[in-house]
Design a protein around this motif. Structure first.
Motif, PDB file in Angstrom:
ATOM      1  N   GLN A  20       0.815  -1.220   0.000  1.00 54.50           N
ATOM      2  CA  GLN A  20       0.000   0.000   0.000  1.00 54.50           C
ATOM      3  C   GLN A  20       0.853   1.276   0.000  1.00 54.50           C
ATOM      4  O   GLN A  20       0.322   2.376   0.041  1.00 54.50           O
ATOM      5  CB  GLN A  20      -0.923   0.015   1.232  1.00 54.50           C
ATOM      6  N   ASP A  21       2.184   1.115  -0.008  1.00 54.67           N
ATOM      7  CA  ASP A  21       3.077   2.274   0.086  1.00 54.67           C
ATOM      8  C   ASP A  21       3.302   2.931  -1.260  1.00 54.67           C
ATOM      9  O   ASP A  21       3.231   2.277  -2.303  1.00 54.67           O
ATOM     10  CB  ASP A  21       4.442   1.859   0.659  1.00 54.67           C
ATOM     11  N   GLN A  22       3.599   4.200  -1.197  1.00 56.62           N
ATOM     12  CA  GLN A  22       3.994   4.981  -2.365  1.00 56.62           C
ATOM     13  C   GLN A  22       5.317   5.655  -2.030  1.00 56.62           C
ATOM     14  O   GLN A  22       5.496   6.143  -0.919  1.00 56.62           O
ATOM     15  CB  GLN A  22       2.955   6.073  -2.644  1.00 56.62           C
ATOM     16  N   LEU A  23       6.250   5.662  -2.977  1.00 59.32           N
ATOM     17  CA  LEU A  23       7.516   6.364  -2.806  1.00 59.32           C
ATOM     18  C   LEU A  23       7.487   7.603  -3.697  1.00 59.32           C
ATOM     19  O   LEU A  23       7.348   7.489  -4.916  1.00 59.32           O
ATOM     20  CB  LEU A  23       8.685   5.454  -3.179  1.00 59.32           C
ATOM     21  N   ILE A  24       7.624   8.763  -3.090  1.00 60.81           N
ATOM     22  CA  ILE A  24       7.508  10.035  -3.806  1.00 60.81           C
ATOM     23  C   ILE A  24       8.840  10.776  -3.742  1.00 60.81           C
ATOM     24  O   ILE A  24       9.371  11.019  -2.661  1.00 60.81           O
ATOM     25  CB  ILE A  24       6.392  10.914  -3.197  1.00 60.81           C
ATOM     26  N   LEU A  25       9.373  11.132  -4.913  1.00 58.22           N
ATOM     27  CA  LEU A  25      10.574  11.953  -5.012  1.00 58.22           C
ATOM     28  C   LEU A  25      10.119  13.398  -5.086  1.00 58.22           C
ATOM     29  O   LEU A  25       9.451  13.800  -6.041  1.00 58.22           O
ATOM     30  CB  LEU A  25      11.374  11.567  -6.259  1.00 58.22           C
ATOM     31  N   ARG A  26      10.455  14.184  -4.062  1.00 58.39           N
ATOM     32  CA  ARG A  26       9.975  15.563  -3.959  1.00 58.39           C
ATOM     33  C   ARG A  26      11.104  16.572  -4.172  1.00 58.39           C
ATOM     34  O   ARG A  26      12.214  16.385  -3.693  1.00 58.39           O
ATOM     35  CB  ARG A  26       9.334  15.799  -2.596  1.00 58.39           C
ATOM     36  N   PHE A  27      10.759  17.641  -4.872  1.00 51.64           N
ATOM     37  CA  PHE A  27      11.670  18.756  -5.127  1.00 51.64           C
ATOM     38  C   PHE A  27      11.045  20.011  -4.525  1.00 51.64           C
ATOM     39  O   PHE A  27       9.907  20.350  -4.859  1.00 51.64           O
ATOM     40  CB  PHE A  27      11.862  18.977  -6.632  1.00 51.64           C
ATOM     41  N   ALA A  54       6.623  16.930  -7.488  1.00 49.85           N
ATOM     42  CA  ALA A  54       6.978  15.576  -7.062  1.00 49.85           C
ATOM     43  C   ALA A  54       6.677  14.565  -8.161  1.00 49.85           C
ATOM     44  O   ALA A  54       5.848  14.811  -9.031  1.00 49.85           O
ATOM     45  CB  ALA A  54       6.199  15.228  -5.800  1.00 49.85           C
ATOM     46  N   PHE A  55       7.360  13.408  -8.058  1.00 52.19           N
ATOM     47  CA  PHE A  55       7.141  12.298  -8.970  1.00 52.19           C
ATOM     48  C   PHE A  55       7.056  11.003  -8.169  1.00 52.19           C
ATOM     49  O   PHE A  55       7.806  10.810  -7.211  1.00 52.19           O
ATOM     50  CB  PHE A  55       8.280  12.188  -9.992  1.00 52.19           C
ATOM     51  N   ASP A  56       6.173  10.112  -8.584  1.00 54.02           N
ATOM     52  CA  ASP A  56       6.017   8.811  -7.948  1.00 54.02           C
ATOM     53  C   ASP A  56       7.101   7.878  -8.498  1.00 54.02           C
ATOM     54  O   ASP A  56       7.182   7.655  -9.710  1.00 54.02           O
ATOM     55  CB  ASP A  56       4.625   8.256  -8.267  1.00 54.02           C
ATOM     56  N   ILE A  57       7.937   7.312  -7.608  1.00 55.38           N
ATOM     57  CA  ILE A  57       8.982   6.378  -8.039  1.00 55.38           C
ATOM     58  C   ILE A  57       8.775   4.996  -7.413  1.00 55.38           C
ATOM     59  O   ILE A  57       9.725   4.225  -7.286  1.00 55.38           O
ATOM     60  CB  ILE A  57      10.403   6.924  -7.788  1.00 55.38           C
ATOM     61  N   THR A  58       7.547   4.676  -7.038  1.00 49.80           N
ATOM     62  CA  THR A  58       7.237   3.385  -6.420  1.00 49.80           C
ATOM     63  C   THR A  58       7.688   2.218  -7.295  1.00 49.80           C
ATOM     64  O   THR A  58       8.127   1.186  -6.773  1.00 49.80           O
ATOM     65  CB  THR A  58       5.724   3.288  -6.124  1.00 49.80           C
ATOM     66  N   ASN A  59       7.616   2.362  -8.616  1.00 49.15           N
ATOM     67  CA  ASN A  59       8.027   1.276  -9.528  1.00 49.15           C
ATOM     68  C   ASN A  59       9.497   0.904  -9.389  1.00 49.15           C
ATOM     69  O   ASN A  59       9.911  -0.156  -9.861  1.00 49.15           O
ATOM     70  CB  ASN A  59       7.756   1.655 -10.983  1.00 49.15           C
ATOM     71  N   PHE A  60      10.293   1.763  -8.756  1.00 52.79           N
ATOM     72  CA  PHE A  60      11.724   1.514  -8.605  1.00 52.79           C
ATOM     73  C   PHE A  60      12.081   1.016  -7.204  1.00 52.79           C
ATOM     74  O   PHE A  60      13.257   0.928  -6.860  1.00 52.79           O
ATOM     75  CB  PHE A  60      12.516   2.785  -8.941  1.00 52.79           C
ATOM     76  N   ALA A  61      11.068   0.678  -6.394  1.00 53.99           N
ATOM     77  CA  ALA A  61      11.298   0.231  -5.017  1.00 53.99           C
ATOM     78  C   ALA A  61      12.233  -0.969  -4.979  1.00 53.99           C
ATOM     79  O   ALA A  61      12.109  -1.910  -5.765  1.00 53.99           O
ATOM     80  CB  ALA A  61       9.964  -0.122  -4.357  1.00 53.99           C
ATOM     81  N   GLY A  62      13.195  -0.913  -4.065  1.00 51.58           N
ATOM     82  CA  GLY A  62      14.145  -2.008  -3.875  1.00 51.58           C
ATOM     83  C   GLY A  62      15.276  -2.051  -4.869  1.00 51.58           C
ATOM     84  O   GLY A  62      16.149  -2.911  -4.785  1.00 51.58           O
ATOM     85  N   LEU A  63      15.330  -1.122  -5.808  1.00 50.72           N
ATOM     86  CA  LEU A  63      16.367  -1.133  -6.850  1.00 50.72           C
ATOM     87  C   LEU A  63      17.477  -0.128  -6.572  1.00 50.72           C
ATOM     88  O   LEU A  63      17.277   0.870  -5.900  1.00 50.72           O
ATOM     89  CB  LEU A  63      15.743  -0.795  -8.212  1.00 50.72           C
ATOM     90  N   GLN A  64      18.640  -0.419  -7.143  1.00 47.55           N
ATOM     91  CA  GLN A  64      19.698   0.581  -7.228  1.00 47.55           C
ATOM     92  C   GLN A  64      19.289   1.492  -8.378  1.00 47.55           C
ATOM     93  O   GLN A  64      18.937   1.001  -9.456  1.00 47.55           O
ATOM     94  CB  GLN A  64      21.052  -0.080  -7.519  1.00 47.55           C
ATOM     95  N   ALA A  65      19.281   2.792  -8.171  1.00 50.24           N
ATOM     96  CA  ALA A  65      18.762   3.688  -9.205  1.00 50.24           C
ATOM     97  C   ALA A  65      19.683   4.876  -9.408  1.00 50.24           C
ATOM     98  O   ALA A  65      20.315   5.365  -8.476  1.00 50.24           O
ATOM     99  CB  ALA A  65      17.369   4.180  -8.817  1.00 50.24           C
TER     100      ALA A  65
END
Length: 126
Positions: A20-27, A54-65
């Motif tokens: 249910q989590d969302q990861l948001i990259l905020r500027f 902001a941008f949602d980066i949930t698709n990259f969860a657990g990855l080296q990015a």
């Protein structure tokens, strides 16, 4: 500034996210035209020098990015350019697409040197 863009790249480990989590990259702020990529995938673009986005980066969860940010400020390449006083230029300021304050590529009179880039805090919110 002007015809050149500024780039920033950062390698990060994106944390795991629950179902249910969302990861948001905020500027907090970038000046002026900002495009953001994660691992080469374009997340989006924002224009504005003073407002957060902001941008949602949930698709990259657990990855080296690798987060890449391109910032460009046209400064007085836009229609607001005034080379000599009087200021303001009433004929063009009504159609200007960018508020630039007193920045100019070739500062003179009351103008300041131009700047561009990420100037606010950037953070990842879960």
């Amino acid at each position: 500034v002007g015809k050149a863009a500024g780039w920033c790249r950062k390698q990060v480990k994106v944390p795991q996210a629950g179902p249910q989590d969302q990861l948001i990259l905020r500027f907090e702020a970038c000046d002026f035209d900002c495009t953001v990529w994660v691992n080469g995938e374009r997340l989006g673009k924002h224009q504005g020098g003073y407002d957060p986005f902001a941008f949602d980066i949930t698709n990259f969860a657990g990855l080296q990015a690798e987060i890449s940010v391109r910032v460009w400020d046209p400064t007085d390449e836009g229609c607001e350019f005034v080379q000599q006083p009087p200021v303001p230029c009433e004929a063009c300021c009504t159609t200007s697409i960018q508020a630039r304050g007193k920045q100019a590529l070739y500062p003179d009179f009351i103008m300041y040197s131009s700047v561009t880039g990420i100037w606010g805090t950037v953070w990842l919110e879960a």
